[in-house]
Scaffold this motif. Sequence first.
Motif, PDB file in Angstrom:
ATOM      1  N   THR A  12       0.831  -1.200   0.000  1.00 24.78           N
ATOM      2  CA  THR A  12       0.000   0.000   0.000  1.00 24.78           C
ATOM      3  C   THR A  12       0.869   1.254   0.000  1.00 24.78           C
ATOM      4  O   THR A  12       0.600   2.210  -0.739  1.00 24.78           O
ATOM      5  CB  THR A  12      -0.937   0.000   1.217  1.00 24.78           C
ATOM      6  N   ALA A  80      -3.943   4.919   6.314  1.00 25.74           N
ATOM      7  CA  ALA A  80      -4.219   3.493   6.149  1.00 25.74           C
ATOM      8  C   ALA A  80      -3.622   2.747   7.338  1.00 25.74           C
ATOM      9  O   ALA A  80      -2.409   2.797   7.555  1.00 25.74           O
ATOM     10  CB  ALA A  80      -3.622   2.975   4.842  1.00 25.74           C
ATOM     11  N   CYS A  82      -2.741  -0.572   8.612  1.00 22.93           N
ATOM     12  CA  CYS A  82      -2.526  -1.954   8.180  1.00 22.93           C
ATOM     13  C   CYS A  82      -1.966  -2.847   9.275  1.00 22.93           C
ATOM     14  O   CYS A  82      -1.853  -4.061   9.077  1.00 22.93           O
ATOM     15  CB  CYS A  82      -1.571  -1.988   6.984  1.00 22.93           C
ATOM     16  N   VAL A 130      -8.657   4.494   6.177  1.00 23.04           N
ATOM     17  CA  VAL A 130      -8.899   3.122   5.737  1.00 23.04           C
ATOM     18  C   VAL A 130      -8.331   2.180   6.792  1.00 23.04           C
ATOM     19  O   VAL A 130      -7.126   2.202   7.068  1.00 23.04           O
ATOM     20  CB  VAL A 130      -8.246   2.828   4.368  1.00 23.04           C
ATOM     21  N   TYR A 132      -7.912  -1.874   8.206  1.00 27.90           N
ATOM     22  CA  TYR A 132      -7.760  -3.189   7.583  1.00 27.90           C
ATOM     23  C   TYR A 132      -8.367  -4.260   8.467  1.00 27.90           C
ATOM     24  O   TYR A 132      -7.854  -4.572   9.533  1.00 27.90           O
ATOM     25  CB  TYR A 132      -6.285  -3.473   7.300  1.00 27.90           C
ATOM     26  N   ALA A 217      -7.250   0.579  -1.594  1.00 31.18           N
ATOM     27  CA  ALA A 217      -6.978   1.607  -0.588  1.00 31.18           C
ATOM     28  C   ALA A 217      -6.698   2.953  -1.246  1.00 31.18           C
ATOM     29  O   ALA A 217      -7.165   3.998  -0.778  1.00 31.18           O
ATOM     30  CB  ALA A 217      -5.800   1.185   0.284  1.00 31.18           C
TER      31      ALA A 217
END
Length: 243
Positions: A12, A80, A82, A130, A132, A217
């Motif tokens: 990502t 993001a 993750c 975002v 996960y 993403a």
Amino acid sequence: MTGASAGIGKATAKRFAENEDKVLLIARQENRLTQAVEEIRSCVPGADVEPLALDMSDPESAEILQDHVRSTGLPVSGLACCAGAVPPSEGEDVTSVLAEWQEAYRSNVMTSVIAVEGLIPVMADGGSIVLYSSIAAYRGSGGTGGYGAAKAALHSYVHTLSARLGPRGISANALAPGYVAGTALFGDGLSAARETMLVRQTALGRAGDPADVAELALYLCSGPGGYVTSQIIQINGGSYHGV
């Protein structure tokens, strides 16, 4: 971007770098993080990527991260999260089960909550978050189920964030991948028979790739993806039907 030293997180980060975004890579192990940054720079000439070694399950990391971002003078337009891990299952007595669940929430829920809450004050209006999740949130997980339950907890958090931050134009979504090859979650310990079974469960007849998840993403953090919010998006090749 948390959990950025390997697997989906690294993929990502690389995809955002290819998009000419400035990317802050966050992970616990500094040596692996440095290696990931060097790898991205070798693949993406001119990539504007920076490492920051932090354990995002530690509440003190929120202030450190916020101070670091403020020092750059740049707002956060996309986040993001993750970071995550499957805790080992060491028994079915109450003490062992409790330890597994606590570790599942520490490594999969609190790593996201601490990062998000630390960065909300420095996030740009119109930005994107975002988180996960995992297919395990829908169909359960191994051990005593702590991992799947922890990932499912992120779904509720996404809905809360979307309502809370919607007035600022900030979207919040979660991705729930299925079997993605080449990640630490499955690793080298995955038997050929189990890999074959996981691939056969898909409608597309192939394993997922970290790049598949990274592309989604990127879309959610883009202008065209800005109207998508409060969604849990499954990306599993059809191995589990959407609802």
